[in-house]
Design a protein around this motif. Sequence first.
Motif, PDB file in Angstrom:
ATOM      1  N   ASN A 148       0.860  -1.184   0.000  1.00  0.00           N
ATOM      2  CA  ASN A 148       0.000   0.000   0.000  1.00  0.00           C
ATOM      3  C   ASN A 148       0.894   1.231   0.000  1.00  0.00           C
ATOM      4  OD1 ASN A 148      -2.322  -1.534   0.152  1.00  0.00           O
ATOM      5  ND2 ASN A 148      -2.396  -1.493   2.382  1.00  0.00           N
ATOM      6  N   TRP A 149       0.736   2.087  -1.037  1.00  0.00           N
ATOM      7  CA  TRP A 149       1.527   3.332  -1.090  1.00  0.00           C
ATOM      8  C   TRP A 149       0.796   4.372  -1.915  1.00  0.00           C
ATOM      9  CZ3 TRP A 149       5.564   4.527  -5.199  1.00  0.00           C
ATOM     10  CH2 TRP A 149       5.385   3.788  -6.352  1.00  0.00           C
ATOM     11  N   ASN A 150       1.459   5.524  -2.105  1.00  0.00           N
ATOM     12  CA  ASN A 150       0.758   6.653  -2.736  1.00  0.00           C
ATOM     13  C   ASN A 150       1.209   6.900  -4.176  1.00  0.00           C
ATOM     14  OD1 ASN A 150       3.291   7.726  -2.482  1.00  0.00           O
ATOM     15  ND2 ASN A 150       2.658   9.577  -1.405  1.00  0.00           N
ATOM     16  N   LEU A 151       2.107   6.069  -4.700  1.00  0.00           N
ATOM     17  CA  LEU A 151       2.666   6.235  -6.052  1.00  0.00           C
ATOM     18  C   LEU A 151       3.149   7.676  -6.282  1.00  0.00           C
ATOM     19  CD1 LEU A 151       3.330   4.702  -8.630  1.00  0.00           C
ATOM     20  CD2 LEU A 151       1.085   5.215  -9.475  1.00  0.00           C
ATOM     21  N   HIS A 152       3.944   8.139  -5.359  1.00  0.00           N
ATOM     22  CA  HIS A 152       4.568   9.468  -5.403  1.00  0.00           C
ATOM     23  C   HIS A 152       3.571  10.606  -5.204  1.00  0.00           C
ATOM     24  CE1 HIS A 152       7.991   7.185  -6.621  1.00  0.00           C
ATOM     25  NE2 HIS A 152       7.410   6.809  -7.740  1.00  0.00           N
ATOM     26  N   GLY A 153       2.385  10.305  -4.680  1.00  0.00           N
ATOM     27  CA  GLY A 153       1.437  11.359  -4.299  1.00  0.00           C
ATOM     28  C   GLY A 153       0.489  11.777  -5.403  1.00  0.00           C
ATOM     29  N   LYS A 154      -0.702  12.201  -4.991  1.00  0.00           N
ATOM     30  CA  LYS A 154      -1.702  12.613  -5.983  1.00  0.00           C
ATOM     31  C   LYS A 154      -1.278  13.911  -6.670  1.00  0.00           C
ATOM     32  CE  LYS A 154      -6.668  13.320  -6.616  1.00  0.00           C
ATOM     33  NZ  LYS A 154      -6.742  12.550  -7.869  1.00  0.00           N
ATOM     34  N   TYR A 155      -0.615  14.801  -5.941  1.00  0.00           N
ATOM     35  CA  TYR A 155      -0.279  16.112  -6.507  1.00  0.00           C
ATOM     36  C   TYR A 155       1.227  16.342  -6.541  1.00  0.00           C
ATOM     37  CZ  TYR A 155      -5.189  16.758  -5.383  1.00  0.00           C
ATOM     38  OH  TYR A 155      -6.534  16.594  -5.289  1.00  0.00           O
ATOM     39  N   SER A 156       1.657  17.095  -7.560  1.00  0.00           N
ATOM     40  CA  SER A 156       3.019  17.620  -7.552  1.00  0.00           C
ATOM     41  C   SER A 156       2.888  19.150  -7.610  1.00  0.00           C
ATOM     42  CB  SER A 156       3.821  17.077  -8.726  1.00  0.00           C
ATOM     43  OG  SER A 156       3.138  17.294  -9.937  1.00  0.00           O
ATOM     44  N   TYR A 157       3.928  19.844  -7.186  1.00  0.00           N
ATOM     45  CA  TYR A 157       3.862  21.309  -7.095  1.00  0.00           C
ATOM     46  C   TYR A 157       4.957  21.930  -7.947  1.00  0.00           C
ATOM     47  CZ  TYR A 157       0.704  20.355  -3.267  1.00  0.00           C
ATOM     48  OH  TYR A 157      -0.363  19.898  -2.531  1.00  0.00           O
ATOM     49  N   GLU A 158       4.561  22.901  -8.781  1.00  0.00           N
ATOM     50  CA  GLU A 158       5.529  23.604  -9.628  1.00  0.00           C
ATOM     51  C   GLU A 158       5.265  25.095  -9.494  1.00  0.00           C
ATOM     52  OE1 GLU A 158       6.421  23.145 -14.164  1.00  0.00           O
ATOM     53  OE2 GLU A 158       6.049  21.185 -13.277  1.00  0.00           O
TER      54      GLU A 158
END
Length: 339
Positions: A148-158
């Motif tokens: 169970n993990w987040n696959l690098h998160g739903k959001y990225s920030y730029e």
Amino acid sequence: MGAGVIARFGHAPAILQTPGLVLASVYDPSQESLAEFARTHPGVEVETFQDRNAFFASGISAVSVCSSAPAHLSNVREAAAHGLPVLCEKPLAMTDADIAAMIGLMEGAHLPLVAAFCYRFAPVAQSIKHLVDAGAIGAVRSMRLIYNWNLHGKYSYENGERHENPYRVGRMLEGGPMVDCGVHQIDLARWWTGSEITDYTAHAAWVDEEFEAPSHMWLHMDHDNGCHTAVEMSFAYTHTAKEPISMFTYDIIGTDGILHYDREGWKFEMRNGTETVRMPGSSEKNFVGMYHAWARALRTGDFSGLPNGRDGMVATRTARTATEECIARHRSAHKLGKP
Ligand SMILES: NC(=O)c1ccc[n+]([C@@H]2O[C@H](COP(=O)([O-])OP(=O)(O)OC[C@H]3O[C@@H](n4cnc5c(N)ncnc54)[C@H](O)[C@@H]3O)[C@@H](O)[C@H]2O)c1
């Protein structure tokens, strides 16, 4: 073929660390990916190609297919036409028919096809195989494999702006957690038990409701030796959390003991009728080990210990049909249209 994330961080470093292999040529249709490859491999002498014909004419003797999954079949087709052995990333292809075609092409050309199930080569996975085969926990009756993990998160920030993480979106569109990651666990279950899957049922949840594929899934498989394996996979575990965590465990339950691995705690132990043994933990993947094994097989011609096209086909078929059944049931139960 393919110079994306897994080629840059998994395959290329492993080829560079394997005696007998030379990283000679890299093909990718994207100039951006090739530039990123060069940037992440400073000082490595390797020819890069955007032109497929030039790549195949560059004197290579084997191909690693690391492209995005929809491009796997066409890449394997060309490698077979050029008489080259292939190691192909999972999922081998998008459909059963395409995987069968891939296997047929390679067999027709009398060439070995290896499915890149890098989990098999992790020290912990190898130890489990040896201990199970030696009967150290009796006969294996039940396994529970969780990631169970987040696959690098739903959001990225730029620049302070929030975007949907494109890497995670791509994986969800390719089939979600069971198809993308669960194939490794399905392969391990077949390999550790030496036993085929005879039946399965699956259930799923849409924690992240945006995608057609479920973001959290459970798969229950019966093996032909009477063993049962449960696989739990999530891409939505802390996917919106400020401080995400992962859960990665193997539990192998036998008639005379258990094997327990917890990646996060770097914990690996066996408890049986005579002793409790604490063993060194390891990562769940091992690209270097996989390439060492492939190099050995290319040298000797003996591919018997390596995951083959059929292993790739069974794992992908099981994961994909299980996912599709969950989607169909969910749609009909909730009277949903196609998202
Ligand atoms: N074994 C593992 O643990 C693991 C982990 C992550 C990804 N993967 C698998 O590896 C593959 C690639 O994943 P990724 O994370 O590197 O994706 P990615 O999107 O980062 O990279 C894919 C690359 O393929 C290139 N590409 C597109 N069409 C191509 C073609 N026709 N020929 C060659 N290259 C082409 C793209 O330009 C891109 O550079 C997928 O099948 C994925 O499921 C495996």
